[in-house]
Design an enzyme around this catalytic site. Sequence first.
Site, PDB file in Angstrom:
ATOM      1  N   ILE A 107      38.154 -14.157 -32.291  1.00  0.00           N
ATOM      2  CA  ILE A 107      37.815 -14.977 -31.128  1.00  0.00           C
ATOM      3  C   ILE A 107      36.322 -14.920 -30.868  1.00  0.00           C
ATOM      4  O   ILE A 107      35.736 -13.837 -30.791  1.00  0.00           O
ATOM      5  CB  ILE A 107      38.564 -14.500 -29.862  1.00  0.00           C
ATOM      6  CG1 ILE A 107      40.067 -14.394 -30.136  1.00  0.00           C
ATOM      7  CG2 ILE A 107      38.307 -15.448 -28.697  1.00  0.00           C
ATOM      8  CD1 ILE A 107      40.683 -13.141 -29.625  1.00  0.00           C
ATOM      9  N   CYS A 108      35.730 -16.104 -30.747  1.00  0.00           N
ATOM     10  CA  CYS A 108      34.328 -16.220 -30.328  1.00  0.00           C
ATOM     11  C   CYS A 108      34.259 -17.412 -29.377  1.00  0.00           C
ATOM     12  O   CYS A 108      35.278 -17.807 -28.813  1.00  0.00           O
ATOM     13  CB  CYS A 108      33.386 -16.369 -31.526  1.00  0.00           C
ATOM     14  SG  CYS A 108      33.644 -17.829 -32.544  1.00  0.00           S
ATOM     15  N   GLY A 109      33.103 -17.985 -29.196  1.00  0.00           N
ATOM     16  CA  GLY A 109      32.976 -19.111 -28.274  1.00  0.00           C
ATOM     17  C   GLY A 109      33.800 -20.318 -28.685  1.00  0.00           C
ATOM     18  O   GLY A 109      34.507 -20.909 -27.876  1.00  0.00           O
ATOM     19  N   ASN A 126      37.171 -19.165 -27.112  1.00  0.00           N
ATOM     20  CA  ASN A 126      37.356 -18.898 -25.685  1.00  0.00           C
ATOM     21  C   ASN A 126      36.701 -19.963 -24.813  1.00  0.00           C
ATOM     22  O   ASN A 126      37.116 -20.174 -23.679  1.00  0.00           O
ATOM     23  CB  ASN A 126      36.798 -17.507 -25.344  1.00  0.00           C
ATOM     24  CG  ASN A 126      37.158 -17.057 -23.954  1.00  0.00           C
ATOM     25  OD1 ASN A 126      38.327 -17.049 -23.586  1.00  0.00           O
ATOM     26  ND2 ASN A 126      36.161 -16.690 -23.171  1.00  0.00           N
TER      27      ASN A 126
END
Length: 153
Positions: free
Chosen positions: A66-68, A110
Amino acid sequence: MQDTYRIAIGADDAGIVMKEAMTAYLTEHGYPVTDMSATAAEDYPDVAERVARSVALGEHERAVLICGTGIGMAIAANKIPGIRAAQIPDSYSAERARKSNDAQIACFGNRTMGVEAALVCLQHWLVSDFAGGGSAPKVEKIKEVESRNLRAA
Protein backbone atom coordinates in the site's frame (compact mmCIF):
# COMPACT_ATOMS: atom_id res chain seq x y z
CA MET A 1 -7.47 -23.27 -3.31
CA GLN A 2 -5.63 -22.94 -0.03
CA ASP A 3 -7.69 -21.82 2.98
CA THR A 4 -5.15 -19.41 4.41
CA TYR A 5 -1.88 -17.97 3.22
CA ARG A 6 1.11 -16.50 4.97
CA ILE A 7 0.79 -12.87 3.99
CA ALA A 8 3.38 -10.13 4.06
CA ILE A 9 2.03 -6.60 4.21
CA GLY A 10 3.93 -3.41 3.66
CA ALA A 11 3.15 0.27 3.41
CA ASP A 12 4.96 3.54 3.10
CA ASP A 13 3.88 6.61 5.05
CA ALA A 14 0.97 7.24 2.64
CA GLY A 15 -0.49 3.78 3.23
CA ILE A 16 -0.43 3.38 7.00
CA VAL A 17 -4.17 3.89 7.63
CA MET A 18 -5.19 1.32 5.01
CA LYS A 19 -2.45 -1.08 6.15
CA GLU A 20 -3.78 -1.04 9.70
CA ALA A 21 -7.32 -1.81 8.51
CA MET A 22 -6.12 -4.59 6.21
CA THR A 23 -3.91 -6.12 8.90
CA ALA A 24 -6.88 -6.21 11.28
CA TYR A 25 -9.10 -7.76 8.58
CA LEU A 26 -6.53 -10.41 7.67
CA THR A 27 -5.83 -11.29 11.30
CA GLU A 28 -9.55 -11.53 12.10
CA HIS A 29 -9.93 -13.98 9.20
CA GLY A 30 -7.11 -16.23 10.37
CA TYR A 31 -4.32 -15.19 8.02
CA PRO A 32 -0.82 -15.09 9.50
CA VAL A 33 0.43 -11.57 8.69
CA THR A 34 3.96 -10.18 8.77
CA ASP A 35 4.21 -6.39 8.71
CA MET A 36 7.19 -5.32 6.62
CA SER A 37 6.35 -1.62 6.35
CA ALA A 38 8.74 1.26 5.85
CA THR A 39 10.96 2.58 8.56
CA ALA A 40 11.44 6.35 8.84
CA ALA A 41 14.43 6.24 6.46
CA GLU A 42 12.69 4.16 3.75
CA ASP A 43 10.51 4.83 0.73
CA TYR A 44 8.06 2.59 -1.14
CA PRO A 45 10.71 0.94 -3.37
CA ASP A 46 12.47 -0.37 -0.25
CA VAL A 47 9.23 -1.84 1.10
CA ALA A 48 8.18 -3.31 -2.26
CA GLU A 49 11.54 -4.99 -2.72
CA ARG A 50 11.57 -6.48 0.79
CA VAL A 51 8.01 -7.78 0.53
CA ALA A 52 8.38 -9.10 -3.03
CA ARG A 53 11.60 -10.93 -2.13
CA SER A 54 9.81 -12.62 0.77
CA VAL A 55 7.22 -13.94 -1.68
CA ALA A 56 9.81 -14.92 -4.31
CA LEU A 57 11.75 -16.84 -1.65
CA GLY A 58 8.63 -18.66 -0.43
CA GLU A 59 8.55 -17.04 3.01
CA HIS A 60 5.01 -15.80 2.21
CA GLU A 61 2.51 -17.11 -0.33
CA ARG A 62 0.92 -13.73 -0.98
CA ALA A 63 1.46 -10.10 -0.10
CA VAL A 64 -0.26 -6.74 0.06
CA LEU A 65 1.47 -3.44 -0.66
CA ILE A 66 0.00 0.00 0.00
CA CYS A 67 1.21 3.46 -0.97
CA GLY A 68 -0.53 6.59 -2.22
CA THR A 69 -1.75 5.09 -5.52
CA GLY A 70 -0.48 1.51 -5.55
CA ILE A 71 1.29 2.21 -8.82
CA GLY A 72 4.80 2.71 -7.47
CA MET A 73 4.58 -0.38 -5.26
CA ALA A 74 3.46 -2.50 -8.23
CA ILE A 75 6.26 -1.22 -10.46
CA ALA A 76 8.93 -1.79 -7.81
CA ALA A 77 7.65 -5.25 -6.78
CA ASN A 78 7.54 -6.41 -10.39
CA LYS A 79 11.30 -5.85 -10.65
CA ILE A 80 11.85 -8.94 -8.48
CA PRO A 81 12.17 -12.10 -10.62
CA GLY A 82 9.18 -14.40 -10.34
CA ILE A 83 6.83 -11.74 -8.99
CA ARG A 84 3.55 -10.66 -10.50
CA ALA A 85 2.19 -7.65 -8.61
CA ALA A 86 -1.04 -5.99 -9.68
CA GLN A 87 -2.53 -2.65 -8.80
CA ILE A 88 -6.05 -3.30 -7.52
CA PRO A 89 -8.52 -0.45 -8.21
CA ASP A 90 -11.75 -2.51 -7.99
CA SER A 91 -13.10 -5.93 -7.08
CA TYR A 92 -13.22 -7.22 -10.67
CA SER A 93 -9.53 -6.38 -11.12
CA ALA A 94 -8.78 -8.07 -7.79
CA GLU A 95 -10.38 -11.29 -8.93
CA ARG A 96 -8.80 -11.17 -12.40
CA ALA A 97 -5.36 -10.43 -10.95
CA ARG A 98 -5.47 -13.90 -9.40
CA LYS A 99 -7.61 -15.86 -11.87
CA SER A 100 -6.03 -14.59 -15.09
CA ASN A 101 -2.57 -13.38 -14.06
CA ASP A 102 -1.68 -15.43 -10.98
CA ALA A 103 -0.61 -12.23 -9.18
CA GLN A 104 0.86 -13.03 -5.78
CA ILE A 105 0.94 -9.38 -4.69
CA ALA A 106 -1.98 -6.96 -4.53
CA CYS A 107 -1.13 -3.25 -4.55
CA PHE A 108 -3.54 -0.64 -3.21
CA GLY A 109 -3.64 3.13 -3.15
CA ASN A 110 -4.71 4.80 0.08
CA ARG A 111 -5.22 8.10 -1.77
CA THR A 112 -7.22 6.59 -4.63
CA MET A 113 -9.81 4.45 -2.85
CA GLY A 114 -11.52 4.24 0.50
CA VAL A 115 -10.64 1.66 3.09
CA GLU A 116 -14.02 -0.09 2.90
CA ALA A 117 -13.74 -0.50 -0.89
CA ALA A 118 -10.17 -1.74 -0.50
CA LEU A 119 -11.28 -4.36 2.02
CA VAL A 120 -13.90 -5.66 -0.44
CA CYS A 121 -11.22 -5.87 -3.13
CA LEU A 122 -8.86 -7.61 -0.72
CA GLN A 123 -11.51 -10.21 0.06
CA HIS A 124 -12.08 -10.90 -3.68
CA TRP A 125 -8.33 -11.27 -4.21
CA LEU A 126 -7.91 -13.62 -1.24
CA VAL A 127 -10.60 -16.09 -2.32
CA SER A 128 -9.54 -16.21 -5.98
CA ASP A 129 -7.00 -18.62 -7.37
CA PHE A 130 -5.31 -18.96 -10.72
CA ALA A 131 -7.80 -20.48 -13.16
CA GLY A 132 -5.25 -21.70 -15.68
CA GLY A 133 -7.04 -22.50 -18.93
CA GLY A 134 -6.48 -19.92 -21.65
CA SER A 135 -4.56 -17.72 -19.21
CA ALA A 136 -1.89 -20.33 -18.45
CA PRO A 137 0.03 -19.90 -21.73
CA LYS A 138 0.00 -16.12 -21.24
CA VAL A 139 1.45 -16.37 -17.75
CA GLU A 140 4.09 -18.76 -19.11
CA LYS A 141 4.96 -16.15 -21.76
CA ILE A 142 5.39 -13.56 -19.02
CA LYS A 143 7.83 -15.93 -17.32
CA GLU A 144 9.68 -16.44 -20.61
CA VAL A 145 9.99 -12.68 -21.18
CA GLU A 146 11.39 -12.32 -17.67
CA SER A 147 13.85 -15.15 -18.20
CA ARG A 148 15.08 -13.74 -21.54
CA ASN A 149 15.62 -10.34 -20.01
CA LEU A 150 17.45 -11.73 -17.00
CA ARG A 151 19.88 -13.52 -19.30
CA ALA A 152 20.37 -10.35 -21.36
CA ALA A 153 21.16 -8.21 -18.31
